[in-house]
Design a protein around this motif. Structure first.
Motif, PDB file in Angstrom:
ATOM      1  N   ARG A  84     -34.192  20.979 -30.059  1.00 45.52           N
ATOM      2  CA  ARG A  84     -33.136  19.978 -30.096  1.00 45.52           C
ATOM      3  C   ARG A  84     -31.797  20.696 -29.972  1.00 45.52           C
ATOM      4  O   ARG A  84     -31.591  21.741 -30.580  1.00 45.52           O
ATOM      5  N   ALA A  87     -25.304  18.172 -28.573  1.00 50.49           N
ATOM      6  CA  ALA A  87     -24.705  17.762 -27.314  1.00 50.49           C
ATOM      7  C   ALA A  87     -23.190  17.729 -27.384  1.00 50.49           C
ATOM      8  O   ALA A  87     -22.543  17.656 -26.347  1.00 50.49           O
ATOM      9  N   GLY A 111     -21.781  15.278 -34.675  1.00 49.98           N
ATOM     10  CA  GLY A 111     -22.841  15.828 -33.842  1.00 49.98           C
ATOM     11  C   GLY A 111     -23.695  14.774 -33.179  1.00 49.98           C
ATOM     12  O   GLY A 111     -23.823  13.638 -33.638  1.00 49.98           O
ATOM     13  N   LEU A 112     -24.263  15.164 -32.097  1.00 50.09           N
ATOM     14  CA  LEU A 112     -25.279  14.343 -31.433  1.00 50.09           C
ATOM     15  C   LEU A 112     -26.387  15.292 -31.006  1.00 50.09           C
ATOM     16  O   LEU A 112     -26.206  16.107 -30.108  1.00 50.09           O
ATOM     17  N   THR A 113     -27.492  15.204 -31.683  1.00 46.65           N
ATOM     18  CA  THR A 113     -28.592  16.104 -31.344  1.00 46.65           C
ATOM     19  C   THR A 113     -29.542  15.397 -30.404  1.00 46.65           C
ATOM     20  O   THR A 113     -29.903  14.230 -30.611  1.00 46.65           O
TER      21      THR A 113
ATOM     22  N   MET B 273     -19.941  10.426 -28.287  1.00 46.31           N
ATOM     23  CA  MET B 273     -21.221  10.861 -28.838  1.00 46.31           C
ATOM     24  C   MET B 273     -21.975   9.712 -29.491  1.00 46.31           C
ATOM     25  O   MET B 273     -23.058   9.909 -30.020  1.00 46.31           O
ATOM     26  N   ASN B 297     -26.065   7.148 -35.233  1.00 48.06           N
ATOM     27  CA  ASN B 297     -25.791   7.536 -33.862  1.00 48.06           C
ATOM     28  C   ASN B 297     -26.507   6.565 -32.929  1.00 48.06           C
ATOM     29  O   ASN B 297     -27.736   6.443 -32.987  1.00 48.06           O
ATOM     30  N   GLU B 302     -30.217   8.525 -34.899  1.00 49.06           N
ATOM     31  CA  GLU B 302     -30.281   9.278 -36.148  1.00 49.06           C
ATOM     32  C   GLU B 302     -29.334   8.647 -37.144  1.00 49.06           C
ATOM     33  O   GLU B 302     -28.211   8.248 -36.790  1.00 49.06           O
TER      34      GLU B 302
END
Lengths: 574, 452
Positions: A84, A87, A111-113, B273, B297, B302
Motif C-alpha cells: 500500500r 498517494a 493521507g490516502l493509502t 485526497m 476517506n 478508510e
C-alpha cells in the motif's frame, strides 16, 4: 564434461523463495511512500530455464565447485508484489522533514493509502555469474555485473503515465540492488538450509555410532588421536581409519625391527616407545606379564623423570642380592640414569609434557604403589642399558608386575566408582612398606633421606610415562576388545623369547623379598648405604625439590589438589 | 505540556496582542489538544529560567539514545511579564486543553509604557529570537518572530542538520490578521514549497464594531451571538516536485457569551485526497471536556475514529473562604482556581490508548504519559515509570525553572509500546546574586514569582 541443471524442482519450491523475498524486501527501511509491508503475492519462475554458458571452471571436485558462467534469461517468469502506498505527495514530503520548519498544513497532508499491485514480467537478464559451491559453505552466487537488462512493470497506476514511469524507474533500481546484494544472500541461506537439514539427519545417527564403534578403535592411539578427532564429526572416522591401518602396520614393522636386534632401530625409538607404552599397559592388564620386551622401553622413558626413584628400587633389589652386587648396581645405575636421560630425554620428555594433563587425573592416589612399580621397571631397564648385573636387575623388573596389578585394579575402580576402602587399603599397603623400612631403620641415616624424597618422587611420577599407561586404560575399558587382538598378536610374537621365562622365577622370589624386604633391607642398607649413595640421594632430592617447585609454579591449581592427596599417606603411616 | 520556550513564545504573542487562534492553521486546535497530545517518552529533565524579562534560557537532558539534550536561548525585545516560578505558573497555561475562543478584536500593537513622544503612538516592532541546539545530533533550530505591523507577523524558522538535504531548510511565514479574516503566505526552501492559507470569520466584524452595535437584521441561525462560524482554505504547491495539496475547513465554536456549555465543531475536507475529517469537542463542565474525531476517506473507504477526554483536578477553595465563594452570584466573574493536575486520555478504533497526567508536584511540573496498543497483547503495555523529581536538590542561581520529564523509549515502532513520563518544572525564586545560594524553596521567604 556435462552439467545437469534441474529447473523443475526450483519451480516447485517457490513458497519458500516467496517468503524469503518478502522478508528481505521488508527488512530494509522503506521509503515513506510505502506505508505497508511489501508482500510477494505471486512468484513464478517460468518454464524456460536460463541459458548458461560455461566460461571457466576454476575448481571442480565431488563436494565443491567454482565456475564462471555467462547467463542469459529470456523466460516467462513473473513476480507480483502487493503493498500500500501513500498517494498524497505532501504527506510523504513532510513525513521526513523536521517539524520545526515544516509548514504544518492542517488537512492538506492527510493521507490516502492506496493498495498497489505491481507485476514484474518479461524479465531479461544477461550477465556473468560466479558460482561457488562447497558442501560445507553452501552455494555462493555472485553477479559480476548488473544482470538486469530490461523488465516490464505493470501496476495499478498504468493509466497514469507519470506514476508508471516513476514506478518503472524505482523498481528497476531496486531490482538491481536485489540482484546484486539480496539474491546472493537468499540463495546462500537457502542452500545452507538444504544442507543443514541433510546433515541433521546424519548427525542424529552419528553420535550413537561414535559411542559404540568409533571409540573402541580410537583408544589404542591414546590421547593425541582422540583429541584430533573429537573436534570434528566427520573427520573422526577418516583419521581413525588412517591411523589404525597404517599405523598398525608401521608399528608392527617397528616392533619387528626391535626384535631383530638390528642396530638401525634406535632412530625410530621414540615413535615406537609411544605406541608400545599404551600397548604394554593393556597387555599388562590382560595377561599381566608377557611384556618383557616393552619393559625396557618403558623404563627408559620413565627414567627421564623417575630415575631418582631408582635408588629406592635399587635398595630393595640390593637387599635381595648379595651386598657386593648391591653396591655395584647402585653406583653403576645412578650414573647410568643421567645418561639415559641424555640419550632418550628429548623425545620422551616432550611427550611426557604433552600427556601430563591427562595423567594428572588418575595418579593422585596411587603414587606409592606406582612408585614401586616404576622403580622396579626402571631398575630392570638399567641393566640392559648399562649392562649391570643381569640377575639382580631382572628380578625387580618382574617383581614390579605384582605390584602393578593392584594398581591397575585400583585405577579401574576409580573410574567407575571410587570405593574408598579398597583403594585406601592398597595405598596403605604399598605405602606401609617403605614406611616400615623407615621405621625400622630409624637409627640408621638412610631412612631419613628416603622419607624426604618419597613425596617428591610421587609428584614426579605423575609426569612419568606410567601415567600414560593408565590413561588409555581409563578410556578404553569398553573398547578393549576390538583393538586388543591385533595388538596382542604383535606383542605375543615379540614376547616369545626367553625373556618371559627368566622373569617368572625371580618374580616369586621378588614377591617374597618385597614383603620380607623391610627387615633385610634395613640391615643391609644401613651398612652398605655408602657416603656416595647418600650424597647422590641428597643431590637427587634437591633436584626433585627444584622440579617440584617448578611444577608448582606452573600449575598451582593442580598442585594444590595433589598435595591434598599426598598429605594423607604420611599421616596415615605415622 | 508545553515546553518552557513555547510558553514564553505564547506569552510573547499574548503580550503583543497577536491572536493566534485567528488562523486557518489553528482551526482544529481544540481537537488537536484533546486528541493528539504528546505522550512523553523516556526521561527528560528541563531546567529553564527567565533570567530577565527579555531573556530566557532552557536546558534539557534526556535519555534517548544514551544521553541527549539541548540548549536553548531566547531573546525578546518585548519585556515579558509572566511568572517565572513554576509554582506560580498557572498550569492552564502549560497544559493545553479545550480552547475557548474569545470575541474577535481589532488587532493592536501593545503600547509601550507611557505616552509616545510627539503625542502619537510609536509602532513597536517587537521581535523574538530563539535558538536551540540539540547536542548529540548537532541539530540547530532558529526562530525569528517580528511584528512588522499591528496586523502583520513575520515568522522565519530554520533548521540546520547535516542529515537533511541541502543541510537544512528555512520556512518563512507572513501572517496577516485583519480580525475579520486572516491570511498567511508560506515559503519553504525545501523543494521551494509555496503555500497560502486563509480564514474568514462570518458575522461580527471587529473593524466596524458600530455596525454590530446598531440594530442589525437578525443574525442567521449559525451566527447567533454566542458563537462564531469560520471558514478557511489552504493550498500548497511545490514547483520542483510538481506536487501540491489543498484543503478546506469549517469551524463553529461558541464564544464566552454563550449561555450553554461551550462546544466546538470543525469539518475539514481534502478534496484532492478525498479525506473528510470532522471533530466535535464539548466542554461538559469546568473540569471536563470531551472530543471526538471521525476521519473518512471517500476514495479508499478508510475510516478512523478517535475519542478523548480531559479532566482537570482543581484546587479546592480553602474552608475559610468557602462561605464567601458560595455567596458569589452566578453572573459574577469568578477567579478560576488553578489546577492541580490534568488527566488526558484517548482511544481510537485501532485499540490505541494514550494516557497523560500532568500535574504540579510541589514546585515541579511533572508530566507522565503512557501509550498502549490493545491489539498487540504481547506488548500492550510499555514501561511506565514514575520519577520522584530530583528538582528538590537542584539549586541554580538566578531564577530557574526545572522541568523533569521522564520517558521510556518505545520498544517498537508503534506508538503503542509506550512509556512513562515525568515532566517536572520547577522554578526557584529569583535570587539576589550576592546571596550565596538560593534558599530552599519551602522557605517562606521566597516569593518573587513575577519577573521583570
Amino acid at each position: 564434461m556435462a552439467f545437469n541443471f534441474n529447473w523443475s524442482p526450483l519451480i516447485a519450491d517457490t513458497d519458500r523463495v516467496r517468503d524469503m523475498l518478502t522478508r528481505s524486501l521488508n527488512k530494509s527501511p522503506k521509503p515513506p511512500i510505502i506505508v505497508d509491508d511489501i508482500i510477494v503475492n505471486e512468484l513464478n519462475l517460468g518454464s524456460t530455464p536460463p541459458e548458461l554458458e560455461i566460461l571457466e571452471v576454476g575448481d571442480l571436485a565431488e563436494d565443491k565447485f567454482r565456475g564462471i558462467f555467462k547467463m542469459s534469461y529470456t523466460g516467462d517468469a513473473y513476480l507480483t508484489l502487493k503493498t500500500r502506498v501513500q498517494a498524497n505527495p505532501l504527506n510523504t514530503y513532510l513525513s521526513n522533514k523536521p517539524s520545526f520548519a515544516s509548514p504544518q498544513p492542517l488537512a492538506a497532508s492527510s493521507g490516502l493509502t492506496i493498495p498497489l499491485q505491481i507485476t514484474l514480467s518479461d524479465i531479461r537478464l544477461s550477465g556473468f555469474v560466479i558460482l561457488v559451491f562447497s558442501k560445507q559453505k553452501g552455494i555462493t552466487l555472485v553477479f559480476r555485473n548488473d544482470p538486469l537488462e530490461s523488465l516490464k512493470v505493470s501496476s495499478t497506476f498504468d493509466s497514469i503515465p507519470f506514476v508508471r514511469d516513476y514506478l518503472q524507474k524505482t523498481i528497476e533500481s531496486q531490482l538491481r540492488v536485489l540482484f546484486m546484494e539480496d539474491l546472493p544472500a537468499i540463495i546462500h541461506r537457502l542452500s545452507l538450509q538444504m544442507f543443514s537439514t541433510e546433515y541433521q539427519g546424519t548427525e542424529a545417527q552419528e553420535p550413537a555410532k561414535d559411542q559404540s564403534g568409533q571409540r573402541a578403535p580410537m583408544d589404542p592411539f591414546a590421547s593425541p588421536a582422540q583429541q584430533a578427532t573429537d573436534s570434528f564429526g566427520q573427520p573422526l572416522e577418516k583419521t581413525y581409519a588412517s591411523f589404525s591401518q597404517k599405523n598398525l602396520l608401521r608399528l608392527a614393522a617397528l616392533t619387528e625391527s626391535q626384535r631383530t636386534l638390528s642396530l638401525f632401530t634406535p632412530s625410530m625409538r621414540d615413535t615406537v616407545y609411544r605406541a608400545w607404552a599404551s600397548a604394554a599397559d593393556r597387555n599388562e592388564l590382560s595377561n599381566g606379564r608377557n611384556t618383557p620386551l616393552h619393559r625396557p622401553t618403558l623404563s627408559r622413558i620413565q627414567s627421564t623423570v623417575g630415575s631418582h626413584s631408582a635408588w629406592s628400587s635399587s635398595a630393595p633389589s640390593q637387599a635381595s642380592e648379595t651386598p657386593s652386587a648391591n653396591t655395584r648396581p647402585g653406583l653403576a645405575s645412578f650414573p647410568s640414569a643421567p645418561t639415559v636421560y641424555s640419550l632418550a630425554s628429548s623425545a620422551p620428555r616432550s611427550r611426557a609434557g604433552r600427556k601430563r594433563k591427562n595423567r594428572i587425573i588418575n595418579l593422585r592416589k596411587e603414587k606409592v604403589e606406582g612408585d614401586v612399580s616404576d622403580v622396579a621397571s626402571v631398575s630392570s631397564g638399567y641393566p640392559e642399558s648399562a649392562d649391570c648385573s643381569a640377575t639382580g636387575s631382572t628380578a625387580p623388573s618382574v617383581e614390579a608386575e605384582p605390584t602393578m596389578y593392584p594398581s591397575a585394579r585400583v585405577r579401574e575402580g576409580e573410574i567407575s566408582t571410587p570405593p574408598r576402602s579398597p583403594r585406601k587399603k592398597v595405598g596403605f599397603q604399598q605405602a606401609s612398606e617403605p614406611t616400615r623400612l623407615t621405621a625400622e631403620s630409624a637409627s640408621a641415616r638412610r631412612p631419613v633421606t628416603p622419607r624426604n624424597t618419597a613425596p617428591m618422587q610421587v609428584e614426579d611420577d605423575d609426569q612419568t610415562p606410567r601415567a600414560s599407561m593408565y590413561l588409555p586404560k581409563d578410556r578404553n575399558q569398553t573398547p578393549k576388545a576390538e583393538p586388543r587382538p591385533s595388538r596382542q598378536r604383535l606383542t605375543r610374537m615379540q614376547t616369545l623369547p626367553t625373556r618371559d621365562k627368566p622373569p617368572e622365577l625371580p618374580r616369586r622370589a621378588s614377591d617374597l623379598s618385597i614383603h620380607s624386604l623391610g627387615a633385610a633391607s634395613s640391615g643391609s642398607e644401613g651398612s652398605t648405604g655408602g657416603i656416595l649413595e647418600q650424597a647422590w640421594m641428597m643431590r637427587m632430592a634437591n633436584e626433585i625439590a627444584r622440579k617440584v617447585a617448578e611444577e608448582k609454579g606452573r600449575r598451582p591449581t593442580w598442585r594444590a589438589g595433589g598435595d591434598e592427596g599426598e598429605v594423607p599417606p604420611p599421616a596415615y603411616v605415622s | 505540556m508545553l515546553e518552557f520556550m513555547d510558553y514564553v513564545q505564547a506569552a510573547f504573542h499574548a503580550q503583543s496582542c497577536w491572536n493566534r487562534d485567528n488562523s486557518y492553521a489553528s482551526l482544529t486546535t481544540t481537537a488537536h489538544h484533546l486528541l493528539d497530545f504528546p505522550i512523553p517518552q523516556g526521561i527528560r529533565l528541563h531546567i529553564s529560567s527567565l533570567s530577565s524579562s527579555n531573556f530566557a534560557s532552557s536546558y534539557t537532558l534526556g535519555n534517548q539514545g544514551v544521553v541527549d539534550g539541548s540548549l536553548s536561548f531566547l531573546y525578546t525585545s518585548l519585556g515579558l511579564r509572566i511568572p517565572g516560578r513554576s509554582s506560580a505558573v498557572h498550569l492552564g497555561l502549560f497544559v493545553q486543553g479545550y480552547r475557548q475562543l474569545t470575541a474577535l478584536q481589532q488587532p493592536v500593537v501593545s503600547k509601550p509604557n507611557g505616552v509616545a513622544r510627539d503625542g502619537k503612538d510609536v509602532e513597536r516592532k517587537d521581535a523574538l529570537l530563539y535558538g536551540r541546539l540539540y547536542l548529540p545530533t548537532s541539530t540547530l533550530e532558529a526562530l525569528y518572530l517580528r511584528r512588522i505591523s499591528p496586523a502583520r507577523l513575520l515568522r522565519i524558522a530554520c533548521v540546520s542538520d547535516s542529515g537533511l538535504p541541502n543541510g537544512g531548510s528555512i520556512l518563512a511565514v507572513l501572517q496577516n490578521d485583519f480580525g475579520k479574516y486572516s491570511t498567511e503566505y508560506l515559503y519553504s526552501t525545501d523543494s521551494a514549497l509555496l503555500g497560502m492559507r486563509g480564514l474568514y470569520n462570518f458575522g461580527y466584524d471587529p473593524r466596524f464594531p458600530d455596525l454590530y452595535a446598531s440594530g442589525r437584521p437578525p443574525s442567521p441561525p449559525w451566527d447567533h451571538q454566542g458563537g462564531r462560524l469560520s471558514a478557511g482554505a489552504e493550498a500548497y504547491f511545490s514547483p520542483l516536485n510538481k506536487s501540491g495539496g489543498i484543503s478546506t475547513g469549517l469551524r463553529f465554536t461558541t464564544l464566552p457569551t454563550h449561555t450553554g456549555f461551550p462546544y466546538t465543531m470543525t469539518l475539514t475536507l481534502n478534496p484532492l485526497m478525498g479525506n473528510l475529517s470532522s471533530t466535535y469537542a464539548v466542554k461538559a463542565g469546568p473540569n471536563l471536556a470531551f472530543c471526538s474525531r471521525f476521519d473518512f476517506n471517500v476514495y479508499s473507504y478508510e475510516s478512523d475514529v478517535k475519542i478523548g477526554m480531559e479532566l482537570w483536578s482543581r484546587q479546592q477553595p480553602s474552608a475559610d473562604v468557602a462561605w464567601a465563594t458560595s455567596m458569589l452570584r452566578p453572573d459574577w466573574k469568578r477567579v478560576e482556581p488553578d489546577a492541580n493536575g490534568v488527566l488526558k486520555a484517548t482511544v481510537d478504533n485501532h485499540g490505541k490508548v494514550g494516557l497523560s497526567w500532568e500535574c504540579r508536584v510541589k514546585e515541579l511540573l511533572v508530566s507522565l504519559g503512557a501509550g498502549f496498543d490493545l491489539q498487540k497483547r504481547q506488548r500492550m503495555l510499555g514501561n511506565v515509570g514514575v520519577e520522584r523529581p530530583g528538582g528538590d536538590e537542584v539549586r541554580v542561581a538566578g531564577n530557574p525553572i526545572i522541568v523533569l520529564n521522564m520517558r521510556h523509549p518505545p520498544t517498537g515502532k508503534h506508538y503503542t509500546s509506550t512509556s512513562g513520563t515525568t515532566h517536572v518544572s520547577h522554578a526557584v525564586k529569583p535570587v539576589n546574586p550576592t546571596r550565596a545560594v538560593p534558599s530552599h524553596r519551602h522557605e517562606p521567604g521566597i516569593i518573587g514569582d513575577e519577573i521583570g
